[in-house]
Design a protein around this motif. Structure first.
Motif, short mmCIF file in Angstrom:
data_model
loop_
_atom_site.label_atom_id
_atom_site.label_comp_id
_atom_site.label_asym_id
_atom_site.label_seq_id
_atom_site.Cartn_x
_atom_site.Cartn_y
_atom_site.Cartn_z
N LEU A 7 73.05 39.76 16.92
CA LEU A 7 72.18 39.07 15.96
C LEU A 7 71.21 38.14 16.68
O LEU A 7 70.00 38.20 16.46
N ILE A 8 71.74 37.26 17.51
CA ILE A 8 70.93 36.31 18.27
C ILE A 8 71.21 36.51 19.75
O ILE A 8 72.36 36.66 20.16
N SER A 9 70.16 36.51 20.55
CA SER A 9 70.31 36.59 22.00
C SER A 9 69.41 35.54 22.64
O SER A 9 68.18 35.61 22.51
N VAL A 10 70.03 34.58 23.28
CA VAL A 10 69.30 33.54 24.02
C VAL A 10 69.52 33.85 25.50
O VAL A 10 70.66 33.93 25.97
N GLN A 11 68.43 34.05 26.24
CA GLN A 11 68.55 34.50 27.63
C GLN A 11 67.80 33.59 28.59
O GLN A 11 66.58 33.41 28.48
N ASN A 12 68.57 32.98 29.51
CA ASN A 12 68.02 32.19 30.62
C ASN A 12 67.01 31.14 30.16
O ASN A 12 65.97 30.95 30.78
N THR A 13 67.34 30.45 29.08
CA THR A 13 66.39 29.50 28.52
C THR A 13 66.57 28.11 29.10
O THR A 13 67.67 27.66 29.41
N GLU A 14 65.44 27.43 29.19
CA GLU A 14 65.41 26.02 29.56
C GLU A 14 64.54 25.29 28.56
O GLU A 14 63.51 25.80 28.12
N THR A 15 64.98 24.10 28.16
CA THR A 15 64.18 23.24 27.30
C THR A 15 64.73 21.83 27.40
O THR A 15 65.76 21.60 28.04
N GLY A 16 64.04 20.90 26.76
CA GLY A 16 64.49 19.51 26.79
C GLY A 16 63.53 18.64 26.01
O GLY A 16 62.82 19.11 25.11
N TYR A 17 63.50 17.38 26.39
CA TYR A 17 62.69 16.39 25.68
C TYR A 17 61.80 15.66 26.69
O TYR A 17 62.31 15.04 27.63
N GLY A 18 60.47 15.76 26.49
CA GLY A 18 59.57 15.18 27.47
C GLY A 18 59.73 15.89 28.80
O GLY A 18 59.63 17.11 28.90
N SER A 19 60.02 15.13 29.85
CA SER A 19 60.22 15.72 31.17
C SER A 19 61.70 15.90 31.49
O SER A 19 62.06 16.31 32.59
#
Length: 240
Positions: A7-19
């Motif tokens: 259903l959902i596939s999240v692959q090698n993701t990066e994220t955050g807040y500001g820096s």
């Protein structure tokens, strides 16, 4: 025998807040019809992951797919139309609108008779709210507000609900109602669930699989029954 579909596939993701990077090359798959719990200490990125999937945070790298479709760059609204539902921490109902008006905000309809039918259908799952339709959301108890937030999400008949810390300050009888309602939705409407929660009893009641998140990465998966082991609890949530 054909297995469940992704259903959902999240692959090698990066994220955050500001820096500040929070998710670090994180990968996670959720199957159709699965109730998945996400466990970890505060600050490890659990809510950030939910917000990434829903589109509140952009993916700095990697991808997010829903039913095989790349949704990495889609808006929150576009993801909702595809079948993603989100109940945020803190509920975020409209306090100055009535319960009925809050429910109508969760609908994508402009035909009055259809809207009324949809409200009636969701109230079958939330009978407590049927007695509160004319009451403003802001005067409800915390538990009633959580029921309203969940009903507002489910009224749109999403394929999956992303549920973030729903139990805080909620009385036990309403928690039982939430569990029963979500399990009924799973049975009757093939609902999937991604649950971020620190209440281990709630995770045990709902989750078929639990993944652990540490320092922005998924580090393992376990049978929810292992949460009855105090050493496992201490390792992943620091409660004992």
């Amino acid at each position: 025998m054909v297995g469940p579909h992704k259903l959902i596939s999240v692959q090698n993701t990066e994220t955050g807040y500001g820096s500040i990077k929070v998710l670090n090359r994180l990968s996670l798959d959720v199957q159709e019809g699965e109730f998945l719990g996400i466990l970890g200490h505060n600050g490890m990125g659990k809510s950030t992951l939910i917000r990434l999937i829903m589109g509140y945070l952009p993916a700095w790298s990697g991808s997010v797919h829903f039913r095989g479709k790349d949704i990495t760059r889609l808006s929150i609204h576009e993801r909702a139309l595809l079948g993603l539902g989100y109940v945020p921490q803190g509920r975020q109902i409209f306090p100055d609108l009535t319960v009925e008006e809050n429910l109508l905000m969760g609908l994508q309809c402009n035909i009055k008779s259809k809207c009324k039918t949809d409200v009636d259908k969701i109230l079958d799952y939330f009978p407590r709210l049927s007695r509160l339709l004319d009451r403003n959301g802001g005067v409800l108890s915390g538990g009633e507000q959580q029921l309203l937030a969940l009903a507002r999400c489910l009224i749109g008949d999403p394929a999956v609900v992303l549920l973030d810390e729903p139990t805080e300050g909620i009385q036990p009888n309403i928690l039982d109602e939430i569990v029963d309602t979500l399990l009924r939705f799973k049975k009757e409407r093939s609902l999937s669930l991604v649950l971020v929660e620190q209440n281990l009893d709630f995770i045990l009641d709902l989750s078929e699989r639990v993944v652990t998140l540490e320092s922005g990465r998924i580090t393992g998966a376990m049978d929810p029954k292992r949460l009855q082991d105090p050493s496992v609890v201490q390792e992943y949530v620091g409660l004992c």
